[in-house]
Design an enzyme around this catalytic site. Structure first.
Site, mmCIF file in Angstrom:
data_model
loop_
_atom_site.group_PDB
_atom_site.id
_atom_site.type_symbol
_atom_site.label_atom_id
_atom_site.label_comp_id
_atom_site.label_asym_id
_atom_site.label_seq_id
_atom_site.Cartn_x
_atom_site.Cartn_y
_atom_site.Cartn_z
ATOM 1 N N ARG A 16 -10.171 -6.338 43.646
ATOM 2 C CA ARG A 16 -10.282 -7.572 42.879
ATOM 3 C C ARG A 16 -10.460 -7.262 41.398
ATOM 4 N NH1 ARG A 16 -13.442 -8.762 47.566
ATOM 5 N NH2 ARG A 16 -15.395 -8.337 46.458
ATOM 6 N N ARG A 17 -10.037 -6.061 41.003
ATOM 7 C CA ARG A 17 -10.197 -5.615 39.616
ATOM 8 C C ARG A 17 -8.870 -5.210 38.977
ATOM 9 N NH1 ARG A 17 -15.689 -1.892 40.503
ATOM 10 N NH2 ARG A 17 -16.947 -3.578 41.405
ATOM 11 N N CYS A 50 -0.828 -14.441 22.421
ATOM 12 C CA CYS A 50 -0.950 -15.777 23.025
ATOM 13 C C CYS A 50 -1.214 -15.634 24.523
ATOM 14 C CB CYS A 50 0.309 -16.582 22.756
ATOM 15 S SG CYS A 50 0.593 -16.924 21.015
ATOM 16 N N SER A 79 -2.930 -20.081 23.808
ATOM 17 C CA SER A 79 -2.197 -21.098 23.071
ATOM 18 C C SER A 79 -0.749 -21.064 23.515
ATOM 19 C CB SER A 79 -2.303 -20.818 21.563
ATOM 20 O OG SER A 79 -1.516 -21.711 20.805
ATOM 21 N N HIS A 125 0.626 -27.329 23.579
ATOM 22 C CA HIS A 125 0.951 -28.283 22.523
ATOM 23 C C HIS A 125 2.453 -28.426 22.283
ATOM 24 C CE1 HIS A 125 0.149 -24.266 20.674
ATOM 25 N NE2 HIS A 125 1.328 -24.507 20.105
#
EC number: 2.1.1.45
Length: 288
Positions: free
Chosen positions: A142-143, A162, A183, A226
């Site tokens: 899980r790493r 980003c 973003s 966005h």
């Protein structure tokens, strides 16, 4: 339309109708004429794609998936920051650095971070080699995590990453991935079935192929999703052009030869079967 097209339209309408505008605020991005590039944005959107059902690519407009593949190989396979190593010109605007040989680079970003050797518990290696090692030696781990948002180097990056983090989880012989993005420009990169989704779906297929696994789910998490002010008209024209002729199946990704080593993949090894779209937005103005 396919299922990804519908996700795209639903999310776009949510941004258009409910997104928060940054008009009136000072913003960093600018259009080529120097005008501030404002957005309407949503906080914290998650899209889930089951790659076993087909390849998650938008058909409302043509996505340059081979360009997306070339860039993901540039970052993850070549681990390069030299723009000369990339087939397209999409990074030229951020190539504000030079390496010791005089080549233009994007600084200590993206591929540079993945290629840095680190002292891991499993030994000294870079982040990509560690992923490949764990998928072979300890797929239940899980790493299996990568992170290229290195705070020590942010001041020497042409663009701060980003899409910056991945977490791989193997369950029942299927490779699943979470992609974390701080973003996302909805039209050019981060909308459902767009550039970033295509890239990391391709990366999942490559990792699964060389590890003897099937592909599972891609979970795409975007903190700030966005639409730029000059992109609304582009998306509206794209929607007006689309004709909803009922549900279409997603295309299928075909890897045309058996590849044993991740570092042997080439763009020509891939084929997207059943990808049909007739609409192109043409050149899209990008805020920088």
């Amino acid at each position: 339309m396919n299922i990804v097209d519908r996700m795209y339209l639903d999310t776009y309408r949510e941004i258009r109708d409910e997104g928060i505008s940054d008009e009136g605020q000072e913003v960093r991005p600018r259009w080529s004429d120097g005008t501030p590039a404002h957005t309407k944005a949503l906080f914290g959107r998650v899209h889930r794609y089951d790659l076993s059902r087909g390849f998650p690519i938008l058909s409302l407009r043509r996505i340059a998936w081979k360009t997306a593949l070339d860039e993901i190989l540039w970052i993850w396979q070549k681990k390069s920051n030299r723009v000369a190593d990339l087939g397209s010109r999409i990074w030229d605007a951020w190539a504000n650095y030079e390496d010791e040989e005089g080549y233009a680079t994007i600084g200590k970003a993206y591929g540079y971070q993945l290629g840095r050797e680190i002292e891991f518990p499993e030994g000294r290696m870079d982040q990509v080699d560690r992923v490949l090692y764990l998928l072979k030696e300890d797929p239940g781990s899980r790493r299996i995590v990568t992170n290229i948002f290195n705070h020590d180097d942010l001041g020497e990056m042409g663009l701060q990453p980003c899409a910056y983090g991945t977490n791989i989880s193997v369950k029942d012989g299927k490779l699943n991935m979470v992609l974390i993005q701080r973003s996302g420009d909805f039209l050019t990169a981060a909308g459902p079935g767009s550039f970033n989704v295509v890239q990391y779906a391709l990366l999942m297929h490559m990792f699964a192929h060389v590890s003897g696994l099937e592909v599972g789910e891609l979970l795409h998490v975007v903190t700030d999703l966005h639409v730029y002010d000059r992109h609304f008209d582009v998306i509206d024209r794209m929607i007006d052009h689309s004709k909803d002729s009922g549900e279409k199946e997603l295309p299928k990704l075909k890897i045309k030869r058996r590849v044993e080593d991740f570092y042997d993949f080439k763009v020509e090894d891939f084929e997207l079967e059943g990808y049909e779209t007739s609409y192109s937005t043409g050149r899209i103005e990008v805020a920088e």
